[in-house]
Design an enzyme around this catalytic site. Sequence first.
Site, PDB file in Angstrom:
ATOM      1  N   GLY A  11     -11.931 -10.065  26.424  1.00  0.00           N
ATOM      2  CA  GLY A  11     -13.202 -10.782  26.610  1.00  0.00           C
ATOM      3  C   GLY A  11     -13.871 -11.027  25.262  1.00  0.00           C
ATOM      4  O   GLY A  11     -13.983 -10.107  24.460  1.00  0.00           O
ATOM      5  N   ARG A  72      -6.137 -12.809  27.577  1.00  0.00           N
ATOM      6  CA  ARG A  72      -5.622 -11.516  28.045  1.00  0.00           C
ATOM      7  C   ARG A  72      -4.147 -11.775  28.339  1.00  0.00           C
ATOM      8  O   ARG A  72      -3.821 -12.514  29.263  1.00  0.00           O
ATOM      9  CB  ARG A  72      -6.352 -11.067  29.315  1.00  0.00           C
ATOM     10  CG  ARG A  72      -7.869 -10.886  29.108  1.00  0.00           C
ATOM     11  CD  ARG A  72      -8.503 -10.250  30.342  1.00  0.00           C
ATOM     12  NE  ARG A  72      -9.951 -10.391  30.368  1.00  0.00           N
ATOM     13  CZ  ARG A  72     -10.809  -9.549  29.775  1.00  0.00           C
ATOM     14  NH1 ARG A  72     -10.358  -8.527  29.096  1.00  0.00           N
ATOM     15  NH2 ARG A  72     -12.115  -9.746  29.884  1.00  0.00           N
ATOM     16  N   ASP A 103     -10.876  -2.133  24.640  1.00  0.00           N
ATOM     17  CA  ASP A 103      -9.868  -1.070  24.745  1.00  0.00           C
ATOM     18  C   ASP A 103      -8.450  -1.589  24.998  1.00  0.00           C
ATOM     19  O   ASP A 103      -7.487  -1.093  24.409  1.00  0.00           O
ATOM     20  CB  ASP A 103     -10.289  -0.008  25.783  1.00  0.00           C
ATOM     21  CG  ASP A 103     -10.675  -0.604  27.119  1.00  0.00           C
ATOM     22  OD1 ASP A 103     -10.647  -1.850  27.255  1.00  0.00           O
ATOM     23  OD2 ASP A 103     -10.998   0.169  28.030  1.00  0.00           O
ATOM     24  N   THR A 126     -16.461  -6.008  21.824  1.00  0.00           N
ATOM     25  CA  THR A 126     -16.686  -6.122  23.277  1.00  0.00           C
ATOM     26  C   THR A 126     -18.181  -5.969  23.535  1.00  0.00           C
ATOM     27  O   THR A 126     -18.852  -5.185  22.850  1.00  0.00           O
ATOM     28  CB  THR A 126     -15.909  -5.050  24.071  1.00  0.00           C
ATOM     29  OG1 THR A 126     -16.428  -5.005  25.419  1.00  0.00           O
ATOM     30  CG2 THR A 126     -16.048  -3.653  23.490  1.00  0.00           C
ATOM     31  N   ASP A 128     -19.272  -4.581  26.090  1.00  0.00           N
ATOM     32  CA  ASP A 128     -19.438  -3.418  26.975  1.00  0.00           C
ATOM     33  C   ASP A 128     -19.866  -2.127  26.271  1.00  0.00           C
ATOM     34  O   ASP A 128     -20.340  -1.205  26.927  1.00  0.00           O
ATOM     35  CB  ASP A 128     -18.135  -3.139  27.736  1.00  0.00           C
ATOM     36  CG  ASP A 128     -17.827  -4.217  28.762  1.00  0.00           C
ATOM     37  OD1 ASP A 128     -18.720  -5.035  29.034  1.00  0.00           O
ATOM     38  OD2 ASP A 128     -16.707  -4.223  29.291  1.00  0.00           O
ATOM     39  N   ASP A 130     -18.053   0.232  25.259  1.00  0.00           N
ATOM     40  CA  ASP A 130     -17.358   1.396  25.821  1.00  0.00           C
ATOM     41  C   ASP A 130     -16.207   1.894  24.942  1.00  0.00           C
ATOM     42  O   ASP A 130     -15.139   2.204  25.436  1.00  0.00           O
ATOM     43  CB  ASP A 130     -16.859   1.073  27.237  1.00  0.00           C
ATOM     44  CG  ASP A 130     -15.932  -0.125  27.262  1.00  0.00           C
ATOM     45  OD1 ASP A 130     -15.884  -0.862  26.254  1.00  0.00           O
ATOM     46  OD2 ASP A 130     -15.254  -0.328  28.280  1.00  0.00           O
ATOM     47  N   ARG A 172     -17.844  -3.618  33.390  1.00  0.00           N
ATOM     48  CA  ARG A 172     -16.917  -3.277  34.471  1.00  0.00           C
ATOM     49  C   ARG A 172     -16.896  -1.780  34.753  1.00  0.00           C
ATOM     50  O   ARG A 172     -17.029  -1.348  35.879  1.00  0.00           O
ATOM     51  CB  ARG A 172     -15.529  -3.743  34.052  1.00  0.00           C
ATOM     52  CG  ARG A 172     -14.696  -4.242  35.174  1.00  0.00           C
ATOM     53  CD  ARG A 172     -13.389  -4.773  34.690  1.00  0.00           C
ATOM     54  NE  ARG A 172     -13.261  -4.825  33.237  1.00  0.00           N
ATOM     55  CZ  ARG A 172     -12.544  -5.717  32.591  1.00  0.00           C
ATOM     56  NH1 ARG A 172     -11.925  -6.644  33.263  1.00  0.00           N
ATOM     57  NH2 ARG A 172     -12.435  -5.688  31.279  1.00  0.00           N
TER      58      ARG A 172
HETATM   59  O1  F6P Z   1     -15.007  -6.492  28.838  1.00  0.00           O
HETATM   60  C1  F6P Z   1     -15.986  -7.452  28.699  1.00  0.00           C
HETATM   61  C2  F6P Z   1     -16.301  -8.093  30.020  1.00  0.00           C
HETATM   62  O2  F6P Z   1     -17.282  -9.079  29.810  1.00  0.00           O
HETATM   63  C3  F6P Z   1     -16.726  -7.140  31.134  1.00  0.00           C
HETATM   64  O3  F6P Z   1     -18.072  -6.744  31.038  1.00  0.00           O
HETATM   65  C4  F6P Z   1     -16.408  -7.951  32.345  1.00  0.00           C
HETATM   66  O4  F6P Z   1     -16.194  -7.138  33.466  1.00  0.00           O
HETATM   67  C5  F6P Z   1     -15.151  -8.659  31.960  1.00  0.00           C
HETATM   68  O5  F6P Z   1     -15.155  -8.735  30.552  1.00  0.00           O
HETATM   69  C6  F6P Z   1     -14.993 -10.035  32.561  1.00  0.00           C
HETATM   70  O6  F6P Z   1     -13.774 -10.552  32.150  1.00  0.00           O
HETATM   71  P1  F6P Z   1     -13.318 -12.063  32.361  1.00  0.00           P
HETATM   72  O7  F6P Z   1     -14.132 -12.927  31.467  1.00  0.00           O
HETATM   73  O8  F6P Z   1     -11.877 -12.078  32.002  1.00  0.00           O
HETATM   74  O9  F6P Z   1     -13.583 -12.368  33.797  1.00  0.00           O
END
Ligand code: F6P
Length: 323
Positions: A11, A72, A103, A126, A128, A130, A172
């Site tokens: 992300g 990804r 991560d 990120t 997040d 985390d 998440r």
């Molecule tokens: O890891 C970053 C993040 O924005 C999370 O907070 C979220 O759950 C996820 O990515 C969403 O991913 P995508 O954009 O692939 O739907």
Amino acid sequence: IKKIGVLTSGGDSPGMNAAIRAVVRAGLYYDLEMYGIYRGYEGMIQNDIKKLESKHITHVLERGGTFLKSARSAEFRTFEGRQTAYNNLKSHGIDALVVIGGDGSLTGAHLFYKEFGVPAIGLPGTIDNDLSGTDSTIGFDTACNTAIEAIDKIRDTATSHDRLFFVEVMGRDAGFIAINAGIGSAAAAILIPEKKMPIEHLVDKLKIRTKAKKASNIVIVAEGGKSGGANEIASMVKKHLPYYDIKVTILGHLQRGGSPSSYDRLLASKLGVAAVEGLLQGKYDVMAGLINNKVVYTPIKKAIVDDKSVDEDDFRIAKILST
Ligand code: F6P
């Protein structure tokens, strides 16, 4: 080390461009050749790799997203995919990597180092927050600012209509955005994945606030909450408080965009330089982070496994302030 490849993966987060710029600028400063690997590991597998010069990184620091693009990659999870990626790196003579991501992305860098011995340094990119080994990840501060700005606007309309709003923020598996945005926007309650709040507690809290004649109530829900997202929580609460006018807003990917805050620009810039200098000093398979404003290199395995959790004290403070 003579040629470094840089990529962003997973992300995206505000400040990734500032980090790429700092990595490339630092590399050029130390007379290295710098390569951009487009679309993360996916681009490494498809050989989407180009040499980066100074002209490619002018006026990118202030831009949201990542000009190297992100993905990804399912194929990189297979050994065959990583073998193809390695062959492509070698065909360009790239002998070290800087991986900017969360991560999953850093796990990729760790595996790549273990299997093929490619020196790699990770940067925490990120929203997040985390990852261990850094007080804050690149993009977290901007995402919190964006969330707070949006919640302030929701507050205006919530107050005008005496409404109860459930606002879902990203995260998440982690409640960092929720707790920060919640404290920063005077939320009535904050629901995070790390802590289960029985629905009865939430309902009692809202009843008390109604008695106290609070003009509006905003409940912040992290998307990965134990009792579900904002929609699920809202419909459970509705059953207990049918007289409430309830609305749900999901902030979603809004939180991933935008120009990085001053803090994220600074963090990304410092860590970008630290990544290149770390590689030159032989620090491999580590993540560069900032703790108490000092650069710290943490083994990637530790940064991704020892996930830090929301500070209990933040939770206590949020509770005091929402009574
Ligand atoms: O890891 C970053 C993040 O924005 C999370 O907070 C979220 O759950 C996820 O990515 C969403 O991913 P995508 O954009 O692939 O739907």
